[in-house]
Enzyme design. Sequence first.
Site, PDB file in Angstrom:
ATOM      1  N   GLY A 265       0.866  -1.179   0.000  1.00  0.00           N
ATOM      2  CA  GLY A 265       0.000   0.000   0.000  1.00  0.00           C
ATOM      3  C   GLY A 265       0.897   1.221   0.000  1.00  0.00           C
ATOM      4  O   GLY A 265       1.861   1.275   0.767  1.00  0.00           O
ATOM      5  N   ALA A 266       0.629   2.189  -0.835  1.00  0.00           N
ATOM      6  CA  ALA A 266       1.538   3.329  -0.976  1.00  0.00           C
ATOM      7  C   ALA A 266       1.798   4.022   0.360  1.00  0.00           C
ATOM      8  O   ALA A 266       2.941   4.315   0.718  1.00  0.00           O
ATOM      9  CB  ALA A 266       0.971   4.324  -1.982  1.00  0.00           C
TER      10      ALA A 266
ATOM     11  N   TYR B 202      -5.382  -5.852  -9.485  1.00  0.00           N
ATOM     12  CA  TYR B 202      -6.017  -5.438  -8.237  1.00  0.00           C
ATOM     13  C   TYR B 202      -7.352  -6.150  -8.035  1.00  0.00           C
ATOM     14  O   TYR B 202      -8.127  -6.336  -8.976  1.00  0.00           O
ATOM     15  CB  TYR B 202      -6.283  -3.931  -8.256  1.00  0.00           C
ATOM     16  CG  TYR B 202      -5.056  -3.065  -8.263  1.00  0.00           C
ATOM     17  CD1 TYR B 202      -4.362  -2.792  -7.095  1.00  0.00           C
ATOM     18  CD2 TYR B 202      -4.598  -2.496  -9.453  1.00  0.00           C
ATOM     19  CE1 TYR B 202      -3.245  -1.978  -7.100  1.00  0.00           C
ATOM     20  CE2 TYR B 202      -3.482  -1.673  -9.463  1.00  0.00           C
ATOM     21  CZ  TYR B 202      -2.807  -1.424  -8.288  1.00  0.00           C
ATOM     22  OH  TYR B 202      -1.699  -0.623  -8.301  1.00  0.00           O
ATOM     23  N   TYR B 203      -7.628  -6.500  -6.796  1.00  0.00           N
ATOM     24  CA  TYR B 203      -8.930  -7.010  -6.387  1.00  0.00           C
ATOM     25  C   TYR B 203      -9.320  -6.221  -5.134  1.00  0.00           C
ATOM     26  O   TYR B 203      -9.159  -6.690  -4.002  1.00  0.00           O
ATOM     27  CB  TYR B 203      -8.858  -8.516  -6.113  1.00  0.00           C
ATOM     28  CG  TYR B 203      -8.469  -9.300  -7.341  1.00  0.00           C
ATOM     29  CD1 TYR B 203      -9.431  -9.790  -8.218  1.00  0.00           C
ATOM     30  CD2 TYR B 203      -7.125  -9.512  -7.654  1.00  0.00           C
ATOM     31  CE1 TYR B 203      -9.066 -10.488  -9.370  1.00  0.00           C
ATOM     32  CE2 TYR B 203      -6.751 -10.204  -8.803  1.00  0.00           C
ATOM     33  CZ  TYR B 203      -7.730 -10.692  -9.656  1.00  0.00           C
ATOM     34  OH  TYR B 203      -7.362 -11.366 -10.795  1.00  0.00           O
TER      35      TYR B 203
ATOM     36  N   ARG C 156      -3.458   6.697 -10.291  1.00  0.00           N
ATOM     37  CA  ARG C 156      -3.775   5.325 -10.690  1.00  0.00           C
ATOM     38  C   ARG C 156      -4.931   5.360 -11.678  1.00  0.00           C
ATOM     39  O   ARG C 156      -6.085   5.588 -11.311  1.00  0.00           O
ATOM     40  CB  ARG C 156      -4.152   4.477  -9.464  1.00  0.00           C
ATOM     41  CG  ARG C 156      -3.023   4.280  -8.473  1.00  0.00           C
ATOM     42  CD  ARG C 156      -1.974   3.327  -9.034  1.00  0.00           C
ATOM     43  NE  ARG C 156      -0.942   3.015  -8.049  1.00  0.00           N
ATOM     44  CZ  ARG C 156       0.175   3.690  -7.871  1.00  0.00           C
ATOM     45  NH1 ARG C 156       0.415   4.748  -8.636  1.00  0.00           N
ATOM     46  NH2 ARG C 156       1.058   3.326  -6.963  1.00  0.00           N
TER      47      ARG C 156
ATOM     48  N   LYS D 144       9.828  13.486  -9.392  1.00  0.00           N
ATOM     49  CA  LYS D 144      10.555  12.227  -9.545  1.00  0.00           C
ATOM     50  C   LYS D 144      10.746  11.937 -11.031  1.00  0.00           C
ATOM     51  O   LYS D 144       9.786  11.954 -11.800  1.00  0.00           O
ATOM     52  CB  LYS D 144       9.775  11.083  -8.885  1.00  0.00           C
ATOM     53  CG  LYS D 144       9.583  11.243  -7.391  1.00  0.00           C
ATOM     54  CD  LYS D 144       8.741  10.128  -6.811  1.00  0.00           C
ATOM     55  CE  LYS D 144       7.281  10.262  -7.206  1.00  0.00           C
ATOM     56  NZ  LYS D 144       6.402   9.275  -6.524  1.00  0.00           N
TER      57      LYS D 144
ATOM     58  N   GLY E 149       9.077   4.776  -5.668  1.00  0.00           N
ATOM     59  CA  GLY E 149       8.531   6.109  -5.427  1.00  0.00           C
ATOM     60  C   GLY E 149       8.170   6.323  -3.966  1.00  0.00           C
ATOM     61  O   GLY E 149       8.404   7.402  -3.408  1.00  0.00           O
ATOM     62  N   ASP E 150       7.594   5.308  -3.339  1.00  0.00           N
ATOM     63  CA  ASP E 150       7.240   5.411  -1.921  1.00  0.00           C
ATOM     64  C   ASP E 150       8.493   5.513  -1.057  1.00  0.00           C
ATOM     65  O   ASP E 150       8.526   6.264  -0.076  1.00  0.00           O
ATOM     66  CB  ASP E 150       6.408   4.198  -1.495  1.00  0.00           C
ATOM     67  CG  ASP E 150       5.124   4.063  -2.294  1.00  0.00           C
ATOM     68  OD1 ASP E 150       4.563   5.100  -2.699  1.00  0.00           O
ATOM     69  OD2 ASP E 150       4.691   2.924  -2.525  1.00  0.00           O
TER      70      ASP E 150
END
Length: 332
Positions: A33-34, A103-104, A168, A242, A273-274
Amino acid sequence: MGPDVFTFGETMVALRGSGPLKLGGTMNVSIAGAESNVAIGLARLGHDVHWSGAVGEDEAGQLVLRTLRAEGVEVSGASADPDAPTGLILFEPRLPEITRVHYYRAGSAGSRLKPSAIEQAFSAAPPRVLHLTGITPALSPTARSATQLALQLASEHCSLVCLDVNFRARLWTAEEAAGVLREWMPYVDTLIASDDELPLCLPTGGAGAEGDTAPAPGDPAATLAAQAKLLLKLGVGEVVVKLGSAGATAFTDDGSLHRPARSVRAVDPVGAGDAFVAGYLSALLDGEDLTGRLERAVTTGAFAVASPGDWEGAPTRSELGMLGARPGTVVR
């Protein structure tokens, strides 16, 4: 005294396949999770970090909370939803440098995050920094309301606001994202985005509006500088862009500063990135100047690129200097 950083959002169970999913094979189980990636990165660097969110009242949710606790992240503000499951994300490596993500998360507990969780966090002890991403407001109307409330409370309590755009396309359109993010700019102290995400934050008209001179076509650096200048005029304290393997550039009212990426053998770009954000905020909390903030950010980002997983390779404070060691060095 409040925590150094408060952040919130959806954290999912992550399954990483060994190859094409349709062929079966083994999978490693973790979480992703970001916001929680940033939280873990900051905690490993010695900062007091609180994460809030909703997980299902299931074993997957227990894995999320247990992992965050084990990494030193405070999760007392998190909740377990008995009526919705914990979200799931599948990573499918297809080529050495290309991974597909599935993704779900529709209808997941994390997407049902409510503003009450944010009220609780700020009433207990306002943080020095509120960290947001552009993912959470895309999850649901209630999650969007929670982020809006967080911005309001951060302003009331003088908490610094850091926003990582993290667009996203599977969650919302660029037009939907821009409609929300543009309204947030006056609240944002530190804006972090990739170069292709920056236009989502610009007012209609973009660079060259309000009497500014538009950059010449085909000049990406000038375009980036013009966009950053416009955001600074809107009240953003600093704009950090970035640039992937090209490093990062930060813009303030005093000018701009670029730092190249650290040279490492790339293993997995997911989570870089995170990790960059965690490094930047860590140095900011330590009182480092712009040079120090960018240097730590590209360093923590390099650790992520050189390690598999979303957050597993995040360095501790004592490990930050390892990238300066000669190849083949054994650290004892």
